[in-house]
Design an enzyme around this catalytic site. Structure first.
Site, PDB file in Angstrom:
ATOM      1  N   GLY A  29       0.813  -1.206   0.000  1.00 47.03           N
ATOM      2  CA  GLY A  29       0.000   0.000   0.000  1.00 47.03           C
ATOM      3  C   GLY A  29       0.847   1.258   0.000  1.00 47.03           C
ATOM      4  CG  ASP A  50      -0.960  -5.527   0.218  1.00 50.32           C
ATOM      5  OD1 ASP A  50      -2.096  -5.734  -0.257  1.00 50.32           O
ATOM      6  OD2 ASP A  50      -0.583  -4.414   0.619  1.00 50.32           O
ATOM      7  CG  ASN A  51      -5.816  -8.606   0.543  1.00 50.99           C
ATOM      8  OD1 ASN A  51      -5.419  -7.441   0.486  1.00 50.99           O
ATOM      9  ND2 ASN A  51      -7.033  -8.923   0.961  1.00 50.99           N
ATOM     10  CB  THR A  54      -6.762  -0.895  -1.142  1.00 46.76           C
ATOM     11  OG1 THR A  54      -6.100  -1.223   0.084  1.00 46.76           O
ATOM     12  CG2 THR A  54      -8.257  -1.099  -0.973  1.00 46.76           C
ATOM     13  CE  LYS A 110     -13.366 -12.003   7.233  1.00 48.24           C
ATOM     14  NZ  LYS A 110     -13.719 -12.953   6.146  1.00 48.24           N
ATOM     15  CE  LYS A 124       0.676 -15.623  24.273  1.00 55.86           C
ATOM     16  NZ  LYS A 124       0.857 -17.033  23.878  1.00 55.86           N
ATOM     17  CE1 TYR A 164      -8.938   2.495   8.298  1.00 56.59           C
ATOM     18  CE2 TYR A 164      -9.437   4.721   9.019  1.00 56.59           C
ATOM     19  CZ  TYR A 164      -8.516   3.769   8.637  1.00 56.59           C
ATOM     20  OH  TYR A 164      -7.169   4.080   8.607  1.00 56.59           O
ATOM     21  CE  LYS A 168      -6.645   1.065  10.788  1.00 58.20           C
ATOM     22  NZ  LYS A 168      -5.416   0.261  10.596  1.00 58.20           N
TER      23      LYS A 168
END
Length: 344
Positions: A29, A50-51, A54, A110, A124, A164, A168
């Protein structure tokens, strides 16, 4: 799979970092790709995930052939596994514009919830430092101005922007839960309006929208009466602040942005001046829950990180305009033409 070529050599302080690996989700991005560049310059190995919902391969194609860079096409909300040691995880994956919220509301939720859970789980298991890319949108349409990190926000959870904002806010809550319960080293950067090369042209935000419209000779579209305010931080300044935070001992949220505030009308006139476009400016109805003011209080970043923005707005805009000119020329050469969106 490794991709390419043009990363700068690491600095003198980066010799010890060559053994350390960073994972950057959303690394193709706008912000993620600049972060990948910075981490490579600092001597880290970088795994970019990254898929491409966007993001764009265009943003990272200059890294093709760089042995310290690895790209993985994958949705971190579905599955996340990385072999070997990982020392830092930067969770930057998320749609990030009002147009995206409307087009991808479920993926936005998601990646903020499930994606944050999976990346925290990876941190973790690896004992890695975790850096969450949060946003000024956690403050919603603020009733406190400027916005300090201590402000809890004024957010509509069921409005169109809520997918959004609340994603967040949930991501921040989960990050702090992992910090407190699992004693994970976590950082939260609240990012304010940022601009620069590699922005998506048609993402609907004010900087790319105005520049794209001006370069094409179209009217500049302002939503509302243009009296709402924004502050604009050049991307290199933002990445510097994020890097300093990642290397710090801080765990509470930190605002990173430019405190210089201006109205959308003034910003539109500046774009017309720098591009030489005759305009005009046209006005449309203000979208639901669009914030009336936006200005970061960066006192914490100044005091604890020694950071503040340094790139003047005009200099940053000239670089950004030059980038968009190149993209426009490429599109004209290929015969494409489309809407530049509008300015919020």
């Amino acid at each position: 799979m490794n991709r390419g070529g043009g990363a700068e050599q690491p600095n003198d302080e980066g010799s010890d970092r060559m053994k350390k690996t960073c994972v950057v989700t959303g690394g193709a991005g706008f912000l993620g790709s600049h972060l990948c560049d910075r981490l490579l310059r600092e001597g880290f190995a970088v795994i970019c995930i990254d898929n491409l919902l966007t993001g764009s391969v265009r943003n990272i194609e200059h890294l093709a052939g760089n042995g310290a860079f690895t790209f993985i096409k994958q949705n971190v909300a579905d599955y996340l596994y990385i072999a070997g040691d990982v020392h830092y995880i930067f969770h930057f994956a998320s749609p990030a514009s009002p147009i995206d919220y409307l087009e991808y509301p479920i993926p936005t939720l998601k990646v903020g919830a499930l994606g944050t859970h999976k990346t925290l789980g990876l941190a973790k298991s690896k004992g890695a430092t975790f850096i969450l890319a949060s946003t000024s949108e956690v403050y919603g349409d603020p009733l406190v101005h400027p916005q300090p990190e201590t402000y809890w926000g004024n957010v509509n959870p069921i409005g169109p922007r809520g997918v959004y904002d609340e994603a967040k806010r949930f991501a921040e809550a989960m990050t702090m839960a992992y910090h407190r319960y699992h004693r994970l080293d976590t950082k939260i950067v609240r990012i304010f309006n940022t601009y620069g090369p590699r922005m998506r042209i048609r993402d609907g935000r004010v900087v790319p929208a105005f520049i794209w419209q001006a370069l094409r000779g179209d009217p500049l579209t302002v939503f509302g009466d243009g009296s709402q305010t924004r502050s604009f931080c050049y991307v290199s300044d933002l990445i510097e602040g994020i890097f300093r935070l990642a290397m710090s001992h801080l765990n509470d949220p930190v605002n990173i942005g430019n405190p210089r505030e201006m109205t959308v009308n003034d910003f539109a006139r500046e774009i017309l001046r720098l591009t030489g476009s005759p305009g005009p400016i046209v006005y449309r109805e203000l979208p639901v829950d669009d914030p009336k003011v936006r200005q970061p209080d960066i006192g914490k970043a100044r005091q604890l990180l020694g950071w503040e923005p340094r790139v003047p707005l005009e200099d940053g805009l000239r670089e950004t305009i030059a980038y968009f000119r190149t993209v426009l020329e490429e599109e004209q050469a290929s015969g494409r033409r489309g809407s530049g969106g509008g300015g919020r």
